[in-house]
Design an enzyme around this catalytic site. Structure first.
Site, PDB file in Angstrom:
ATOM      1  N   GLU A  19     -19.782  -9.064   6.055  1.00 36.17           N
ATOM      2  CA  GLU A  19     -21.106  -8.774   6.591  1.00 36.17           C
ATOM      3  C   GLU A  19     -21.088  -7.371   7.164  1.00 36.17           C
ATOM      4  O   GLU A  19     -22.304  -6.633   7.207  1.00 36.17           O
ATOM      5  CB  GLU A  19     -21.189  -9.735   7.933  1.00 36.17           C
ATOM      6  CG  GLU A  19     -21.265 -11.233   7.243  1.00 36.17           C
ATOM      7  CD  GLU A  19     -21.366 -12.322   8.334  1.00 36.17           C
ATOM      8  OE1 GLU A  19     -22.435 -12.732   8.588  1.00 36.17           O
ATOM      9  OE2 GLU A  19     -20.139 -12.560   8.953  1.00 36.17           O
ATOM     10  N   GLU A  65     -16.429 -19.631   4.553  1.00 34.66           N
ATOM     11  CA  GLU A  65     -17.004 -20.159   5.794  1.00 34.66           C
ATOM     12  C   GLU A  65     -17.275 -21.600   5.519  1.00 34.66           C
ATOM     13  O   GLU A  65     -16.704 -22.577   6.453  1.00 34.66           O
ATOM     14  CB  GLU A  65     -18.337 -19.760   6.001  1.00 34.66           C
ATOM     15  CG  GLU A  65     -18.212 -18.276   6.779  1.00 34.66           C
ATOM     16  CD  GLU A  65     -18.140 -17.038   6.128  1.00 34.66           C
ATOM     17  OE1 GLU A  65     -17.880 -16.047   6.741  1.00 34.66           O
ATOM     18  OE2 GLU A  65     -18.081 -17.205   4.777  1.00 34.66           O
ATOM     19  N   ARG A  88     -13.835 -23.418   5.981  1.00 31.84           N
ATOM     20  CA  ARG A  88     -13.468 -23.363   7.519  1.00 31.84           C
ATOM     21  C   ARG A  88     -14.412 -24.223   8.407  1.00 31.84           C
ATOM     22  O   ARG A  88     -14.172 -24.340   9.464  1.00 31.84           O
ATOM     23  CB  ARG A  88     -13.749 -21.564   7.890  1.00 31.84           C
ATOM     24  CG  ARG A  88     -13.022 -20.762   7.051  1.00 31.84           C
ATOM     25  CD  ARG A  88     -11.551 -20.879   7.419  1.00 31.84           C
ATOM     26  NE  ARG A  88     -10.861 -19.838   6.907  1.00 31.84           N
ATOM     27  CZ  ARG A  88     -10.162 -19.792   5.590  1.00 31.84           C
ATOM     28  NH1 ARG A  88      -9.982 -21.012   4.889  1.00 31.84           N
ATOM     29  NH2 ARG A  88      -9.635 -18.716   5.049  1.00 31.84           N
ATOM     30  N   LYS A 122      -3.605  -7.567  11.987  1.00 30.92           N
ATOM     31  CA  LYS A 122      -4.365  -8.756  11.779  1.00 30.92           C
ATOM     32  C   LYS A 122      -5.281  -8.621  10.729  1.00 30.92           C
ATOM     33  O   LYS A 122      -6.354  -9.324  10.684  1.00 30.92           O
ATOM     34  CB  LYS A 122      -4.939  -8.845  13.244  1.00 30.92           C
ATOM     35  CG  LYS A 122      -4.145  -9.082  14.345  1.00 30.92           C
ATOM     36  CD  LYS A 122      -3.856 -10.739  14.262  1.00 30.92           C
ATOM     37  CE  LYS A 122      -2.751 -10.741  15.452  1.00 30.92           C
ATOM     38  NZ  LYS A 122      -2.287 -12.167  15.672  1.00 30.92           N
TER      39      LYS A 122
END
Length: 268
Positions: free
Chosen positions: A115, A135, A138, A28
């Site tokens: 992050e 982001e 998204r 993943k």
């Protein structure tokens, strides 16, 4: 049951004084789920208890592609807020804990993966590592502390650019921006990170604690408050028996002097 489903999401290994914590979802791209954060929390606790420094890395070709979006899309509003605060708590234990953390970065260092890397104290990147904050495209916003940690590393304007445009930033440029501490030779990021962690593990624990905890707080203070805090921390660190022994070792020539870097000049 598939044997791979039983594999730990985060692995832990103690190498001498250094803990090695590995995100272990290579299939993943080491996406960060709630269970990964919980496993990481446990690994941080263990490292804090038994190591003097730690390395965090990702299994497979990528460090981490960030937030597990399949899990995130199912959350309610309050669940999303609580999830973000959990990330903050765990990542803060890395940034402002008792031991230095070094990140070994390869492949994707994206979104929440960036992050997480930003919560460490030293970031070592493979030349092929790349960084992104997608982001904006998204329809979400950073939630793992990036608006504070990443913005302070590379500047709010550069972070906004990455989020607005979705641009991918290669390791060499990220180093120039301040988001990466070192670029390792290809394939050697982990070994360099481990050596740096071993070096930090040799420092006096009180000095490391002051560096990890006083420095970021001083950045939030006024100049006068910061200077006062520096004086207090300097006195506390110098008052430890270990500091006295290390200073005497230097004065008695039992410890080496600071040397010029290889190829450099100047007085040591």
């Amino acid at each position: 049951m598939d044997a791979s489903a039983e594999a730990p999401l985060v692995t832990y290994e103690l190498r001498g004084a250094v803990a090695v914590v590995t995100l272990n979802r290579p299939e993943k791209r080491n996406a960060i789920s709630d269970r990964v954060v919980a496993a990481l929390d446990e690994a941080v606790s263990r490292a804090t208890a038994e190591a003097k420094a730690a390395v965090i890395c990702g299994a497979g070709p990528h460090f981490s592609a960030g937030l597990d979006l399949a899990e995130h899309v199912e959350k309610t509003l309050i669940e999303a807020v609580e999830n973000s605060r959990t990330w903050h708590r765990v990542f803060d234990r890395i940034q402002r804990g008792c031991i230095p953390w070094v990140a070994s970065l390869q492949g994707a260092v994206v979104g929440g993966g960036f992050e997480l890397a930003a919560s460490t104290h030293i970031r070592v990147a493979d030349p092929g590592a790349y960084f992104a904050l997608p982001e904006g495209s998204r329809g979400i916003f950073v939630g793992g502390g990036g608006s504070v940690r990443i913005a302070r590393l590379i500047g709010a304007a550069r972070m906004a650019d990455m989020m607005l445009t979705g641009r991918t930033v290669p390791a060499a440029e990220m180093e120039r921006w301040g988001g990466v501490s070192y670029i390792a030779p290809e394939g050697e990021a982990f070994e360099m990170a481990l050596k740096l962690a071993e070096r930090t593990a040799q420092n006096a624990p009180m000095s490391n604690y002051a560096i990890l905890n006083a420095l970021p707080r001083i950045q939030d203070m006024s100049s006068e408050d910061g200077l006062f805090t520096e004086s207090i921390m300097s006195a506390l660190a110098s008052a430890t028996p270990e500091a006295e022994e290390r200073l005497r070792a230097f004065l008695e020539k039992r410890a080496g002097k600071v040397e010029a870097p290889a190829g450099g000049g100047g007085n040591a």
